[in-house]
Motif scaffolding. Structure first.
Motif, short mmCIF file in Angstrom:
data_model
loop_
_atom_site.label_atom_id
_atom_site.label_comp_id
_atom_site.label_asym_id
_atom_site.label_seq_id
_atom_site.Cartn_x
_atom_site.Cartn_y
_atom_site.Cartn_z
N PRO A 255 -3.04 0.10 -4.49
CA PRO A 255 -3.80 0.90 -3.53
C PRO A 255 -2.97 2.02 -2.90
O PRO A 255 -1.77 1.86 -2.65
CB PRO A 255 -4.25 -0.11 -2.48
N ASN B 280 -13.42 5.17 -0.57
CA ASN B 280 -12.76 5.50 -1.82
C ASN B 280 -13.13 6.95 -2.12
O ASN B 280 -14.30 7.28 -2.23
CB ASN B 280 -13.22 4.58 -2.94
N ALA C 72 -9.06 6.21 0.44
CA ALA C 72 -8.31 5.47 -0.58
C ALA C 72 -8.43 6.25 -1.89
O ALA C 72 -9.51 6.70 -2.26
CB ALA C 72 -8.87 4.07 -0.75
N THR C 73 -7.31 6.43 -2.57
CA THR C 73 -7.30 7.18 -3.81
C THR C 73 -6.47 6.44 -4.86
O THR C 73 -5.89 5.40 -4.58
CB THR C 73 -6.80 8.62 -3.59
N SER C 74 -6.43 6.99 -6.04
CA SER C 74 -5.66 6.41 -7.13
C SER C 74 -5.33 7.51 -8.14
O SER C 74 -5.66 8.67 -7.94
CB SER C 74 -6.43 5.26 -7.78
N VAL D 259 -12.29 2.89 5.55
CA VAL D 259 -11.64 3.85 4.65
C VAL D 259 -12.44 3.96 3.35
O VAL D 259 -12.59 2.97 2.63
CB VAL D 259 -10.18 3.43 4.36
N THR E 134 -3.87 10.09 4.16
CA THR E 134 -4.17 10.41 5.56
C THR E 134 -3.86 11.87 5.84
O THR E 134 -2.81 12.37 5.42
CB THR E 134 -3.32 9.54 6.51
N HIS F 187 1.39 5.11 0.75
CA HIS F 187 0.80 6.04 1.71
C HIS F 187 1.20 7.47 1.38
O HIS F 187 2.32 7.73 0.93
CB HIS F 187 1.29 5.72 3.13
N VAL G 265 0.86 -1.18 0.00
CA VAL G 265 0.00 0.00 0.00
C VAL G 265 0.89 1.23 0.00
O VAL G 265 1.78 1.36 0.85
CB VAL G 265 -0.93 0.03 1.23
N CYS H 216 -3.31 4.94 0.26
CA CYS H 216 -4.02 5.43 1.44
C CYS H 216 -3.58 6.87 1.71
O CYS H 216 -2.41 7.14 1.92
CB CYS H 216 -3.72 4.56 2.65
#
Length: 159
Positions: free
Chosen positions: A117, A76, A153-155, A74, A121, A36, A34, A119
């Motif tokens: 993925p 999306n 969660a982003t992309s 969390v 924050t 971050h 993941v 994350c």
């Protein structure tokens, strides 16, 4: 009686420039790695800036990106990362400006470009600039435990 709706403005580029941003790729103990992104703010230091105004700015970013408290599931929050060559920027909700992430490294970028993925924050407590991995880990543990962290969660957009 319901709680009043609060609308917090998305801060401008001057505020975003004062944010501290850390990126890393977490591998251990997970099924898949993941990526971050941790956003915080240094202790207030500009004229007229207070702990309250900094928190309001960060919460404006939280609201604009639809992040949820870290204790919740969390959500999306959509495709908010833009990658152009070695540069990565975050759409933090401002209508004109993005937040450029400091060079996250080739492995992080490859993971994100492969639709791994991510994350995102935001921590509300001050983060000292240049905090190392141990300090970031302790910071995250503290803000999550005290309800002062928000996640999503982003992309990458525009592949």
């Amino acid at each position: 009686m319901t709680d009043p709706v609060v609308f917090r403005a998305v801060p401008g580029p001057g505020f975003a420039a004062g944010c501290t941003v850390s990126t890393w790729l977490q591998r251990g103990g997970l099924d898949v790695p993941v990526a971050h992104v941790l956003i915080g703010h240094a202790p207030s230091r500009r004229p007229g800036e207070t702990a309250e105004s900094v928190e309001t700015g960060l919460l404006g970013m939280v609201d604009a990106m639809r992040l949820h408290p870290a204790a919740d599931r969390v959500p999306n929050v959509g495709d908010r990362l833009v990658v152009r060559g070695p540069y990565v920027a975050l759409d933090y909700g401002h209508p004109q400006f993005f937040l450029r992430l400091p060079a996250p490294g080739a492995e992080w970028c490859q993971h994100v470009a492969a639709d791994g993925p991510v994350c995102l924050t935001i921590g509300l407590d001050p983060v000292p600039p240049g905090a190392g991995p141990d300090a970031v880990e302790a910071y995250l543990a503290r803000v999550v435990a005290t309800g002062r962290a928000y996640m999503g969660a982003t992309s990458v957009r525009n592949r």
